[in-house]
Write a protein that holds these residues in place. Structure first.
Motif, PDB file in Angstrom:
ATOM      1  N   PRO A  89     -18.505  28.551  24.772  1.00 52.69           N
ATOM      2  CA  PRO A  89     -18.151  29.958  24.567  1.00 52.69           C
ATOM      3  C   PRO A  89     -17.295  30.540  25.684  1.00 52.69           C
ATOM      4  N   VAL A  90     -17.427  30.027  26.888  1.00 49.46           N
ATOM      5  CA  VAL A  90     -16.661  30.618  27.986  1.00 49.46           C
ATOM      6  C   VAL A  90     -15.560  29.699  28.495  1.00 49.46           C
ATOM      7  N   ASP A 133     -12.046  27.896  28.408  1.00 49.00           N
ATOM      8  CA  ASP A 133     -10.747  28.147  27.786  1.00 49.00           C
ATOM      9  C   ASP A 133     -10.215  26.953  27.011  1.00 49.00           C
ATOM     10  N   LYS A 179      -6.306  32.164  32.433  1.00 47.63           N
ATOM     11  CA  LYS A 179      -7.768  32.248  32.341  1.00 47.63           C
ATOM     12  C   LYS A 179      -8.226  33.406  31.452  1.00 47.63           C
ATOM     13  N   HIS A 180      -9.004  33.061  30.460  1.00 47.28           N
ATOM     14  CA  HIS A 180      -9.611  34.033  29.535  1.00 47.28           C
ATOM     15  C   HIS A 180      -8.598  34.943  28.856  1.00 47.28           C
ATOM     16  N   ARG A 227      -7.904  32.801  23.056  1.00 47.67           N
ATOM     17  CA  ARG A 227      -8.418  31.547  22.537  1.00 47.67           C
ATOM     18  C   ARG A 227      -7.270  30.715  22.016  1.00 47.67           C
TER      19      ARG A 227
END
Ligand code: SF4
Ligand code: SF4
Ligand code: SF4
Ligand code: SF4
Ligand code: SF4
Ligand code: FES
Lengths: 824, 134
Positions: free
Chosen positions: A100-101, A103, A208-209, A212
């Motif tokens: 879920p976290v 990348d 980063k983040h 998706r």
């Protein structure tokens, strides 16, 4: 070819293939995790297990086992599926549940395989890893808790990038990937390791983040930095380019990129972009409408030969052709140029007279097919890193011999068995001439050479360049020069490479001709793996030459235009995308010229220092917002489409030039595609090309040669002066031109100019790493950070250009070598 | 049949209902009983004083009405969290897929069904508003 049976299917495969290759070739999928087609087989993960009947049904890795005649292979029996499941279970045993976290999620090989093999429980139990995560690196985040120890990162960094930053460290269950002494990562930041990592252990920190993977729209494009012409896939979301995406099947380079291509995309969506036209009123630039701005510009363009233009070679072929048409036909001036008027001379004068064509006689894929490479200046790696990868692979995988003629050592010098001849700065033409003379004297020349015009004159003209004289002048040993000459002449396929660019004032037409002479003498041209490859600086430098956007028929060239601005000969100057204050030699002179010229128009992405001096600033598009073609340094013409929509008040240069053509009462072409049709009809080698035909892969424009020997003039070496260093200007690996200053990635790792000095000079001047030193030359002085480096010979210094915050153009007036004092 | 008979039957039923418990709910003075599995307004679950949501983007990905907006950020501990979490209730079809997709049980649906409002923008539920429903 060998015959074998895979899953009851009769197939054939080349002798050198592995089982995995053979299966892939025949459309049978074997799962892999640690294998990469660009890398040597490794066999670390055992995901690719298959059964071979001849081996009594033992399970063997497909990625490392070569095929043999009559092999009977099964790729997915229940036993194999069970084994693969267990491999995954064991990998997941220590792997954190980070999807879920993470990348990588959505593009993760481990995730996909886990899903495919339905591994939803684990028979084993163990603790998760607890490695420290490197969040500090600005470009590459390393989380070794997620690592599956496939070794791909370490292997690509060694086999292709040849940097060797990463390796396995520690032993047994503690094994992880790290840098030497488990230190911070400080490398080229090409991001190759990120691109091959099958999991989320190595990630692009700037992304980063951000989004998706599945939410990104993938747009293929062509890199807008250097002349290599790498293909890019841009990851776009909400009309923003958020990252570059690796595609191992893309381009000649198989998706490999350098730091600029991979991490330098942020300029596209930079908040510093110009958003509306600006017009100078009461000495201040104020916002204006396009109609108003174009009207003002059009009125000023009616001046005929009072008008001059400087363009950057980052514009598309279509834009350059249209700009030329505007200037020649509608304005009526021949005063236009690009690349400061000299950086294209190797092509437009050198190759034009030596090969009868202003293009290189070799392509980048020739590098790996060659067997002897002569690189002039180690800087070839810095200016064209992905070409550097090709050289690395040629040397390491194909055993190609590499000789380097340079004024300093560099990364290429570290390749196995590379021979670097470090000569005194500025003497490369003399050395090349000496080599030509040796080839002639020792009768090493190819039989075909005598028939080439100028052969007899060449012999006489080279009399002055005997090895001993040149050796003393250039600081080399005569024996080394002779060895190099013999090596090159003996090679079946010899290829010479040299970079050119605005920072390489010494890489002139004469250097090109001197190199060309060697190729002509030895018959090393016009064949696979042979030739002379001029590495031109910008993404469309070759295109600008092909479009003829340079001074011809008595037009003023780049530097003359600036002079004419100062003395009033040119009253209106149109600068398209160039920032001469930082990229043209002699900043004071350039500044005086820009101040003196009556009317200055700048079309730009950013309010550069040059744009800030303009009377009208036109906001234009980056490569990601327009369509057109770029011609790479080896004349690969590539088409690209917009990846994002442009801002409401931003236009492409094509639209700007069309608008001006119309304002001046001319006929503007309907679209870039239509204009390209006209270009293809008249440009040698472009016949038959069209946007439609280039849509998929691009194509090489043919090069036809009529060789001739030309005697290149060698410049007299700059006399050494007591207490002074010979400063050579060049490019830094992390940057390209002045554009990469707006790419955050490159700026994270290299924010400002510096001066590299040798250890002995540093010791003499009591200079240590990162000291701020004052560098003074006859034309000015500047403060730069010092770098003490082993690669620089005593008495020499190197400084990159690129930077507006520390412009070396303040101390460099365009000479190949500048004598400077460096003091603390 | 005598034409008058159905009318009498009807009257009888009507008369009978005058003595039965009425089925209509006197909303809003009377409140309906909302079933536990009812799918009403969303709420973001909280643990350790923080929203549980790790901004994995699975709910916006699965949402058939495309009404969830998530933006991820990195907090001081380098953990991923949702800097933006918004649901456009005007578009939500209350299918509950978002709840099902969430890998960390960060979003649930409450019994709250009174979602009427005067202004369109008030139907956009920000992270703060969704968090209020503890
Ligand atoms: S970024 Fe490039 S040089 Fe650095 S470790 Fe990765 S592969 Fe090696
Ligand atoms: S960091 Fe990635 S590429 Fe390197 S060994 Fe681990 S999983 Fe493989
Ligand atoms: S800058 Fe040059 S070498 Fe780097 S990715 Fe772009 S085209 Fe390739
Ligand atoms: S309930 Fe359905 S429509 Fe509403 S936000 Fe969740 S997934 Fe989207
Ligand atoms: S699925 Fe759950 S964790 Fe993921 S973004 Fe939605 S609420 Fe957050
Ligand atoms: S892919 Fe064959 S062992 Fe890893």
């Amino acid at each position: 070819m060998v015959n074998l049976t895979i899953d009851d299917k009769q197939v054939t495969a080349p002798k050198t293939a592995t089982i995995y290759d053979a299966a892939k070739l025949n459309g049978i999928k074997i799962p892999i995790l640690c294998h990469d087609k660009k890398l040597k087989p490794f066999g670390a993960c055992r995901m690719c297990l298959v059964e071979v009947e001849q081996m009594k049904g033992r399970q063997i890795p497909a990625c490392t086992t070569p095929v043999t005649e009559g092999m009977i292979i099964r790729t997915s029996t229940p036993d194999i599926v069970k084994a693969r499941k267990m491999v995954l279970e064991l990998l997941l045993l220590n792997h954190p549940l980070d999807c879920p976290v993470c990348d990588k999620s959505g593009d993760c090989d481990l995730q996909n395989l886990t899903y495919e093999y339905k591994v939803n429980s684990n028979r084993f139990k163990d603790e998760k890893f607890n490695h420290e995560i490197d969040y500090n690196n600005p470009l590459i985040e390393r989380d070794m808790n997620r690592c599956v120890l496939c070794g791909k990162c370490a292997r690509i960094c060694d086999e292709i990038v040849s940097f060797g930053a990463l390796t396995f460290i520690d032993r047994g269950i503690e094994t992880k990937i790290g840098c030497e002494f488990d230190d911070a990562l400080n490398c080229e930041f090409c991001g190759s390791c990120i691109s091959v990592c099958p999991v989320g252990s190595l990630l692009a920190r700037p992304f980063k983040h951000k989004a998706r993977f599945w939410a990104l729209t993938k747009h293929t494009s062509v890199c807008g930095y250097c002349g290599t012409g790498c293909n890019l896939t841009l990851g776009v979301k909400d009309n923003k380019v958020l990252t570059t995406i690796y595609d191992e099947n893309q381009g000649f380079h198989k998706g490999q990129l350098c730091v600029r291509g991979r991490f330098g995309y942020q300029f596209i969506n930079s908040t510093k972009r110009l958003t509306t036209p600006l017009v100078k009123k009461n000495n201040r630039l104020v916002e204006a409408s396009w109609d108003e701005a174009l009207e003002i510009v059009a009125a000023r363009l009616k001046g005929g030969s009072d008008v001059a233009a400087l363009a950057t070679a980052r514009l598309t072929n279509e834009e350059l052709a249209l700009f030329k048409k505007l200037l020649l036909e509608d304005v009526g001036t021949k005063n236009f140029d690009h690349a400061a008027g000299y950086a294209h001379a190797a092509l437009t004068e050198g190759f034009a007279r030596s090969f009868g064509t202003s293009a290189s006689s070799a392509t980048i894929p020739d590098i790996q097919k060659s067997d002897f490479l002569l690189v002039i200046k180690t800087d070839a790696y810095e200016t064209h890193p992905v070409v550097g990868f090709e050289i690395n692979m040629a040397v390491k995988n194909n055993g190609v011999k590499l000789s380097i003629l340079s004024d300093k050592k560099g990364k290429l010098s570290k390749l196995p068995d590379a021979v670097t001849l470090v000569h005194r700065p500025g003497s490369e033409v003399a050395v090349l001439n000496a080599i030509a003379k040796i080839i002639l004297d020792e009768k090493l020349a190819d039989g075909s050479a005598e028939a080439i015009p100028g052969f007899a004159e060449l012999g006489q003209a080279l009399a002055a360049f005997d090895a001993d004289t040149v050796a003393t002048q250039s600081g080399l040993a005569a024996a080394d020069i002779k060895k190099l000459a013999a090596g090159y002449a003996a090679a079946d396929k010899g290829l010479i490479l040299f970079p050119v660019g605005q920072a390489y004032a010494g890489h002139t037409a004469d250097l090109a001709s001197a190199a060309a002479n060697l190729a002509l003498l030895t018959g090393n041209y016009g064949k696979e793996g042979c030739g002379v490859l001029c590495l031109s600086e910008k993404n469309n430098s070759q295109g600008a030459v092909d479009m003829g956007f340079y001074a011809q028929d008595g037009g003023l060239n780049g530097l003359q235009i600036l002079e004419a601005c100062t003395n009033g000969g040119v009253k209106t100057l149109f600068i398209a995308g160039e920032n001469p204050l930082t990229s043209y030699p002699d900043r004071n002179k350039v500044k005086a010229a820009l101040e003196a010229v009556e009317f200055l128009v700048v079309s730009e992405l950013f309010l550069t220092e040059t744009a800030a001096m303009a009377d009208v600033v036109l906001p234009v598009c980056s490569f990601a917002e327009k369509e057109g073609t770029f011609t790479s340094t080896d004349r690969r013409v590539q088409f690209f489409k917009p990846a994002i929509r442009k801002g409401a008040q931003i236009r492409t240069d094509f639209e700007v030039f069309s608008g001006l053509v119309k304002c001046l009462g001319g006929q503007a072409p309907a679209s870039p595609a239509a204009l390209f049709g006209e270009i293809a009809a008249v440009t040698p080698g472009y016949q038959g090309l069209s946007h439609v035909s280039l849509r998929k892969d691009g194509a090489f424009a043919a090069v036809s040669m009529t060789p001739a020997f030309v005697v290149p003039k060698a410049v007299a070496p700059v006399a050494a002066e007591q207490g002074k260093l010979a400063l050579v200007i060049g490019s830094a690996l992390y940057h390209s031109g002045t554009l990469s200053q707006y790419g955050e990635g490159p700026m994270h790792v290299c924010q400002e100019g510096y001066i590299e000095v040798s250890r002995s000079d540093a010791a003499a001047g009591k200079i240590t790493e990162n000291d701020l030193v004052t560098v003074s030359s006859a034309s000015g002085s500047i403060q730069l950070k010092a770098k003490v480096s082993l690669r620089i010979p005593a008495g020499v210094a190197f400084a990159p250009y690129h930077f507006s915050n520390t412009p070396v153009t303040a101390i460099w007036a365009g000479q190949p070598v500048t004598m400077v004092t460096v003091s603390k | 049949m005598n034409p008058i008979t159905p009318i009498i039957n009807g009257m009888a039923i009507t008369f009978k209902h005058m003595f039965l418990k009425p089925v209509t709910l006197q909303y809003p003075t009377e409140r309906p009983k909302v079933a536990a599995r009812f799918r009403g307004l969303h709420a973001l679950n909280v643990s350790h004083d923080k929203a549980k949501c790790v901004a994995c983007y699975l709910c916006p990905t699965v949402c058939p009405a495309k009404c969830i907006t998530v933006e991820a950020g990195e907090d001081a501990n380098h953990d991923k969290f949702a800097t933006v979490y918004e649901i456009d209730m005007l578009r939500c079809i209350f299918c509950g897929y978002c709840v099902e997709a969430c890998p960390v049980d960060a979003v649930r649906m409450t019994g709250e069904f009174e979602l009427a409002n005067y202004d369109r923008k008030d139907f956009i539920y920000s992270k703060e508003r969704l968090l209020e429903k503890k």
